[in-house]
Design an enzyme around this catalytic site. Sequence first.
Site, PDB file in Angstrom:
ATOM      1  N   GLU A  98     -26.486  13.135  -6.972  1.00  0.00           N
ATOM      2  CA  GLU A  98     -27.213  13.466  -5.753  1.00  0.00           C
ATOM      3  C   GLU A  98     -28.378  14.427  -5.957  1.00  0.00           C
ATOM      4  O   GLU A  98     -29.397  14.312  -5.284  1.00  0.00           O
ATOM      5  CB  GLU A  98     -26.243  14.056  -4.705  1.00  0.00           C
ATOM      6  CG  GLU A  98     -25.229  13.073  -4.156  1.00  0.00           C
ATOM      7  CD  GLU A  98     -25.873  11.982  -3.286  1.00  0.00           C
ATOM      8  OE1 GLU A  98     -26.946  12.234  -2.715  1.00  0.00           O
ATOM      9  OE2 GLU A  98     -25.304  10.877  -3.211  1.00  0.00           O
ATOM     10  N   SER A 476      33.453   9.225  24.079  1.00  0.00           N
ATOM     11  CA  SER A 476      34.518  10.020  23.454  1.00  0.00           C
ATOM     12  C   SER A 476      33.984  11.211  22.672  1.00  0.00           C
ATOM     13  O   SER A 476      34.767  12.095  22.307  1.00  0.00           O
ATOM     14  CB  SER A 476      35.356   9.131  22.537  1.00  0.00           C
ATOM     15  OG  SER A 476      36.041   8.144  23.280  1.00  0.00           O
TER      16      SER A 476
END
Length: 796
Positions: A98, A476
Amino acid sequence: MPALLSLLTEFFRGHWRRLLLIAGAGLALLVLLLAMAAALVYPNLPDIGNLLDYQPKQPLRVYTADGVQIGEFGAERRRYLPLEQIPKPMQDALLAIEDPDFYEHGGLSYRGIARAFISNLFNPRSQGGSTITQQLARDLYLTKKKTYSRKFIEALLTMRIESALSKEKILEVYMNQIYLGQRAYGFEAAARIYFGKSLQDLSLAETAMLAGLPKNPIYANPVNNFARAQSRQQVVLHRMEELGVIDQAQLEAAKAETLNIRSASDPRLHAEFVAEMARQQVHAQYGDEAYTLGLSVYTTLESNEQAAAYRGLRRSLMDYERRKPYRGPEGFVALPDKPELWDAAITEALAEHPDQDDLRAAVITAIAPAKVSASLQSGEDIVISGDGLRGAQSGLSAKAKAELKLRPGAIIRVLRGPPSKADAKGAWQITQQPEAEGALVALEPGTGRVRALVGGFDFAKNQFNHATQAWRQPGSAFKPMVYSAALEQGVSPATLVEDAPIAIGDWEPKNSDNQFDGPMTVRQALARSKNMVTIRLMQQVTPPTARAWAARFGLDPDKQPDNLTLALGSGAATPLQMASAYAVFANGGHLLKPTVIARIVDAKGQVLFEAPTETASEENRAISARNAFVMNSLLQEVTRSGTAARASAQLRRGDVYGKTGTTNDAVDAWFAGFHPSLAAVVWMGYDQPRSLGERESGGGLALPAWVELMAEALKGVPVKEPAPVGGLLWQDGDWVFEEFAGGAGLKSLEPLNPGQIPTQPGLPASSALMPPPLSLPPTPGRATTPAHDQDAYRPY
């Protein structure tokens, strides 16, 4: 032509001074105009004050207690790293491609500008010669539209940035700010998204691929177009070699390396329901800023236990689904006549049928005798044969109905079986999405810290959190609260109770096996989950007292019916509430509030919130230590010889405790249990309540997921039996409260009249039984109502 050249030569020879003067005047005028323009524009340039104290938008992230990320919320994925923490190879690769002269120029590369100017004269679409600083100026303050006016403003802004910030700061901001595709901002975020690891762990080849992304992050990233991304990577590598950053050997090794790009189907820790709980709470406090401040939320989850809980619940749901009739394909797609066009058609069709982790969507491409070929969303072609076709035989039958028929173009679900000698990865099998749902919650009894929570089969499919929002009948699994209350009235594990029919009005409850076994001890009755015995205990305790006693365990008394059906769990509770209730037994009798969020940290590492650690004390005592000890003894019998005997057998340890729960017609299936270090509850059922099946039960459906979690959580934990506590005596071969010893207790329980209210020795007034309300995380979405009409409920 020679004559013309001769005339021109003579003209320039006679007028060159005048021509130079005109050119100089023109250049001076241009410089003056540019200076005037700069003088007018410069004061109106964007304020760069925010760059001096750069605070980028960072998403909200959610982690487990041991630092594994489980969620991320925000439009921008970003992980800010100071420059000194960004590896030098990453910096070198970026600058090589770059801006090689970044540390030498003043922000503008005049050679680059001249080169770009000449190139643009011949090709207006050619690339510019922007430096790192110019790109940063454009990214933060300007548009990307190519105009000379924008380039002029960009140049002025670049010079302002260069004068205000050091080169190191400019590079740091750029490497954390630049967009790199897939919602990734900055190189650290991109490394995690594309490769699933941090920058410091990348190879040279991976680093070069990231460095090539700024030029075209949307259309040339390795997820959208790997070929383009790889081509750009090669350019970066060659440029690094030209500049001497790497040598020829490194270049060739990097070019030859095979890259593994992370995909959505890669293994990861699934805790989406907890991440969403955290998101809701943080958003309620910070609003939309929660998604930009870079907050990190650390939950109480343990990653290994969460993974085991997720696997266990999904496996239980899928195992149950395999026992159901095949419902046929999810849909059909018309495959083009030309096979080379199939990929596009299949990809488009499967976009509406996303994978659910390991439960993959596929399109059948061919059917042969005893073999089905199909294509996955990833493009992989698979073959299903042998036992893998067993679950879909009805769809392969020549007599199958049209909606069940498996044929080319059918959209199906496939799953890999366990590894075998024939197939190390596991053979593919045709299956279907489960219609039933489930939840699993595990918490630390001594602190209330939630260590695992799974709110359903697949968060993407159904965001309703069954762990915190689903009010279901515990069946239960509620019985231990009844037994615990009965202990305070003189009942002991050795008390004999009649297991005989009961008829109260038109209510004639049954045992699950439709058998009545006569007198039996309380210990035997709970181990075998005898309904008639529990109802008789409820008559002794009375429903109002039982409702108040249940409140001691954090259950909402308003959700519990004021009649004898409460004995069999006809009320309503969430799985999280049930886990907290069972933790009372596990920790010696204390009700602790469940905690999910441990702390919240800002982007700079400052702790904004830290949950207080709650521990057992007399202020949060719910039941006595001796009550908890005796109940542990009873619940241990359930896992050793009763309805949950598989728990001890499969875990090969005796220090686990729990109770199965199955409601009328098996509408809800539970297993609630604990080890002193972890209490966990599993629930399974349908969102719209209906029977899971005549032969289904909590022990068969929910218990396997609980065992899988506990097998992981108890690795390396030594077996330890609890020591007896004060206030107990050993009598008639079992424990009894000392004040009820020597005949003062209930050695046998006679049936009472329905309206009779017995005495309650040693039991505080009802008003004293109500603890502070359980603090649960806020939950949005569907209304949470009991699973059944309580008046119509007929438990067994």
